[in-house]
Design a protein around this motif. Sequence first.
Motif, PDB file in Angstrom:
ATOM      1  N   LEU A   1       0.887  -1.092  -0.047  1.00 50.62           N
ATOM      2  CA  LEU A   1      -0.051   0.014   0.005  1.00 50.62           C
ATOM      3  C   LEU A   1       0.993   1.312   0.132  1.00 50.62           C
ATOM      4  O   LEU A   1       1.933   1.296   0.761  1.00 50.62           O
ATOM      5  CB  LEU A   1      -0.998  -0.201   1.266  1.00 50.62           C
ATOM      6  CG  LEU A   1      -2.094  -1.001   1.348  1.00 50.62           C
ATOM      7  CD1 LEU A   1      -2.694  -1.069   2.392  1.00 50.62           C
ATOM      8  CD2 LEU A   1      -3.034  -1.118   0.223  1.00 50.62           C
ATOM      9  N   ARG A   2       0.549   2.303  -0.878  1.00 48.43           N
ATOM     10  CA  ARG A   2       1.197   3.601  -0.866  1.00 48.43           C
ATOM     11  C   ARG A   2       0.061   4.300  -0.084  1.00 48.43           C
ATOM     12  O   ARG A   2      -0.828   4.925  -0.880  1.00 48.43           O
ATOM     13  CB  ARG A   2       1.628   3.856  -2.243  1.00 48.43           C
ATOM     14  CG  ARG A   2       2.037   5.333  -2.343  1.00 48.43           C
ATOM     15  CD  ARG A   2       2.651   5.851  -3.918  1.00 48.43           C
ATOM     16  NE  ARG A   2       2.922   7.221  -3.805  1.00 48.43           N
ATOM     17  CZ  ARG A   2       2.012   8.258  -4.259  1.00 48.43           C
ATOM     18  NH1 ARG A   2       0.727   7.876  -4.764  1.00 48.43           N
ATOM     19  NH2 ARG A   2       2.349   9.488  -4.310  1.00 48.43           N
ATOM     20  N   TYR A   3       0.518   4.975   0.892  1.00 45.48           N
ATOM     21  CA  TYR A   3      -0.260   5.971   1.686  1.00 45.48           C
ATOM     22  C   TYR A   3       0.165   7.411   1.037  1.00 45.48           C
ATOM     23  O   TYR A   3       1.711   7.855   1.439  1.00 45.48           O
ATOM     24  CB  TYR A   3      -0.118   5.970   3.141  1.00 45.48           C
ATOM     25  CG  TYR A   3      -0.712   4.662   3.684  1.00 45.48           C
ATOM     26  CD1 TYR A   3      -2.336   4.643   4.081  1.00 45.48           C
ATOM     27  CD2 TYR A   3      -0.085   3.670   3.870  1.00 45.48           C
ATOM     28  CE1 TYR A   3      -2.680   3.420   4.459  1.00 45.48           C
ATOM     29  CE2 TYR A   3      -0.483   2.361   4.290  1.00 45.48           C
ATOM     30  CZ  TYR A   3      -1.559   2.409   4.460  1.00 45.48           C
ATOM     31  OH  TYR A   3      -2.252   1.001   5.142  1.00 45.48           O
ATOM     32  N   LYS A   4      -0.679   8.153   0.391  1.00 42.70           N
ATOM     33  CA  LYS A   4      -0.256   9.186  -0.155  1.00 42.70           C
ATOM     34  C   LYS A   4       0.348  10.577   0.606  1.00 42.70           C
ATOM     35  O   LYS A   4      -0.421  10.753   1.759  1.00 42.70           O
ATOM     36  CB  LYS A   4      -1.355   9.637  -1.295  1.00 42.70           C
ATOM     37  CG  LYS A   4      -1.452   8.571  -2.254  1.00 42.70           C
ATOM     38  CD  LYS A   4      -2.850   9.083  -3.116  1.00 42.70           C
ATOM     39  CE  LYS A   4      -3.112   8.136  -4.062  1.00 42.70           C
ATOM     40  NZ  LYS A   4      -4.463   8.363  -4.975  1.00 42.70           N
ATOM     41  N   PRO A   5       1.344  11.121   0.285  1.00 47.69           N
ATOM     42  CA  PRO A   5       1.603  12.322   1.071  1.00 47.69           C
ATOM     43  C   PRO A   5       0.867  13.399   0.879  1.00 47.69           C
ATOM     44  O   PRO A   5       0.042  13.454  -0.158  1.00 47.69           O
ATOM     45  CB  PRO A   5       3.003  13.004   0.529  1.00 47.69           C
ATOM     46  CG  PRO A   5       3.119  12.182  -0.922  1.00 47.69           C
ATOM     47  CD  PRO A   5       2.235  10.945  -0.962  1.00 47.69           C
ATOM     48  N   PHE A   6       0.629  14.282   1.638  1.00 47.13           N
ATOM     49  CA  PHE A   6       0.249  15.456   1.480  1.00 47.13           C
ATOM     50  C   PHE A   6       0.755  16.793   2.271  1.00 47.13           C
ATOM     51  O   PHE A   6       1.662  16.630   2.884  1.00 47.13           O
ATOM     52  CB  PHE A   6      -1.415  15.585   2.490  1.00 47.13           C
ATOM     53  CG  PHE A   6      -1.374  15.075   3.706  1.00 47.13           C
ATOM     54  CD1 PHE A   6      -1.060  15.876   4.946  1.00 47.13           C
ATOM     55  CD2 PHE A   6      -1.316  13.420   3.877  1.00 47.13           C
ATOM     56  CE1 PHE A   6      -0.981  15.438   6.178  1.00 47.13           C
ATOM     57  CE2 PHE A   6      -1.196  13.029   5.212  1.00 47.13           C
ATOM     58  CZ  PHE A   6      -0.998  13.975   6.208  1.00 47.13           C
ATOM     59  N   ARG A   7       0.391  18.065   1.937  1.00 45.52           N
ATOM     60  CA  ARG A   7       0.963  19.356   2.542  1.00 45.52           C
ATOM     61  C   ARG A   7       0.705  19.521   3.982  1.00 45.52           C
ATOM     62  O   ARG A   7      -0.646  19.281   4.400  1.00 45.52           O
ATOM     63  CB  ARG A   7       0.544  20.364   1.856  1.00 45.52           C
ATOM     64  CG  ARG A   7       0.914  21.704   2.158  1.00 45.52           C
ATOM     65  CD  ARG A   7       0.528  22.943   1.281  1.00 45.52           C
ATOM     66  NE  ARG A   7       0.796  24.279   2.185  1.00 45.52           N
ATOM     67  CZ  ARG A   7       1.967  24.841   1.711  1.00 45.52           C
ATOM     68  NH1 ARG A   7       2.788  24.357   0.755  1.00 45.52           N
ATOM     69  NH2 ARG A   7       2.262  25.895   2.272  1.00 45.52           N
ATOM     70  N   VAL A   8       1.299  19.879   4.848  1.00 45.00           N
ATOM     71  CA  VAL A   8       1.182  20.170   6.235  1.00 45.00           C
ATOM     72  C   VAL A   8       1.517  21.656   6.414  1.00 45.00           C
ATOM     73  O   VAL A   8       2.431  22.216   6.252  1.00 45.00           O
ATOM     74  CB  VAL A   8       2.001  19.336   7.107  1.00 45.00           C
ATOM     75  CG1 VAL A   8       1.761  19.893   8.748  1.00 45.00           C
ATOM     76  CG2 VAL A   8       1.492  17.808   7.048  1.00 45.00           C
ATOM     77  N   ASP A   9       0.466  22.288   6.632  1.00 38.86           N
ATOM     78  CA  ASP A   9       0.445  23.779   6.739  1.00 38.86           C
ATOM     79  C   ASP A   9       0.821  24.397   8.059  1.00 38.86           C
ATOM     80  O   ASP A   9       1.569  25.413   8.266  1.00 38.86           O
ATOM     81  CB  ASP A   9      -0.838  24.569   6.316  1.00 38.86           C
ATOM     82  CG  ASP A   9      -1.359  24.175   4.758  1.00 38.86           C
ATOM     83  OD1 ASP A   9      -0.481  24.611   4.066  1.00 38.86           O
ATOM     84  OD2 ASP A   9      -2.605  23.418   4.676  1.00 38.86           O
TER      85      ASP A   9
END
Length: 531
Positions: free
Chosen positions: A170-178
């Motif tokens: 499984l690839r858990y997708k990255p996201f931006r942390v503001d």
Amino acid sequence: MTRSRSIRPTRMTAREAVALVPNGATLALTGAGGGVLEPESLLNALEERFLGGDGPAELTAVYALGMGDRGRGGTGHLAHPGLVKRVIGGLWTWSPELRQMAQDELIEAYTLPGGVISQLFREIGARRPGLITSVGLDTFADPRHGGGRFNRLATDELVELIELDGREYLRYKPFRVDVAFVRGDTMDRNGNIGWAGEAAQLDAAAIAHAARASGGIVIAQVKDVTDGVLDPHVVHLPAALVDVVVHDAAQRQTHSAPFDPRLCGAGDETDFDVRAADLPHGARAVIARRAVAEVGSDQIINVGFGIPTFVVDELAAAGRLSDNTIVIEQGIFGGRPLSGDLFGASASPEVMHASTTQFDLINGGLIDLTCLGMAQVDRTGSVNVSRIGGVINGPGGFVEISESARHVVFCGTFAAGGLDVECGDGRLHIVREGRIPKFVDTVEQITFSGGRAIRDGQRVTYVTERAVFVLTPDGLELTEVAPGIDVERDILAHMGFEPIITRPIPMAPELFTAHTHRPPTPTDHQQGANR
């Protein structure tokens, strides 16, 4: 929202600090149930700002482990329509108001394994393409089983199935942390933040890394500010990673107490004394005692929330706690894990490091035996604890731990909802049967996959107050029955499937007597029946 950097954090009030949180931001939080490392002042100030009509709105909140006090504390401060639009949480049970909003389709609700979220923060901080792992395959986190979506509003794909060298991951997708809200107990004159007085380090550093790599801001809450310099061994947030510091002299170590030195310092055997009055009774006592019979010596042992924590009490009462090392996912080795609302902290720990690191060790096979709870079990041996009756719970560290431990002992009553039993003379008597069966044909959601456990060669045992089962390639086998229990009337009549029954043996009569301060250990015959 990239800001100019300084090598030293800026001091602000909590109100000034939360004014930096813009509409639509992704807010990363560190903390664990009972108030461990929770940035309570920041969350309270954020709530007050929103209720005062000054925003922010439509936030995305992300956290790995359960946060809150089962009321308005912790992530409960976020439980207002419009304040958050999306929550990605590892555990929801500590914040009933937020969970109700998910149930009412007022927010997008997702849950992922707690260790996955913590490690994903680290991957974001290193600007890598997400977290690639086998954790969560064949469970609710797998895109083929929902991908962590927990209500109709949750439509985004946070996880994808990939193949590398012929194997599934499984690839858990990255996201931006503001924005990152983190916490420590002391900031020194150089702006470095330590955690020597905290009950856990958790994933504060990983969250700060993720915000920094995303061009976001890191806001830290501390209890003390000193003109001196901290010992570098206790610094977990270097000044260069922190933008803003909020000093809260009233900061509590946990929701239960301002400070308890046992939660952050080494101790000795006297810290593990157990009074008979503190030990479990009835069904919980039987289950905990029988689970202890699975525990050997010189093992690395983990216990989960609820009935499994009583296994530690029974080991302590039997004088066997020092025979093994207890670990919990919050990053702690040794000591005695606390139960109830302080689960996630330990009295007199031996080692404390980041929960992110602990999950690496867990995934790598650290744990010999784990005792975990069970809300539902089906004919394949799969277990559900993450969604019950359509209500979101989340797994915390359950997925990582249950998938990687060599021996998994699931502990729970045979039925839920009003079960009442009496023990005496080495026998069990059911006074009132539970209304809700736990052994069902198909679990509502897969948090632990029995099929994958068989393929991986795990040993899996299911302990209840009236029966013990083991997982076999052909399904669940009934191996032990409590004295006084009729198999047809008290077991099969309350199961959604028929287990394998060959030669079940009686559960040890000593399990059903008054507490003796020394739980029984299985005979060679019992051990053979459970293999």
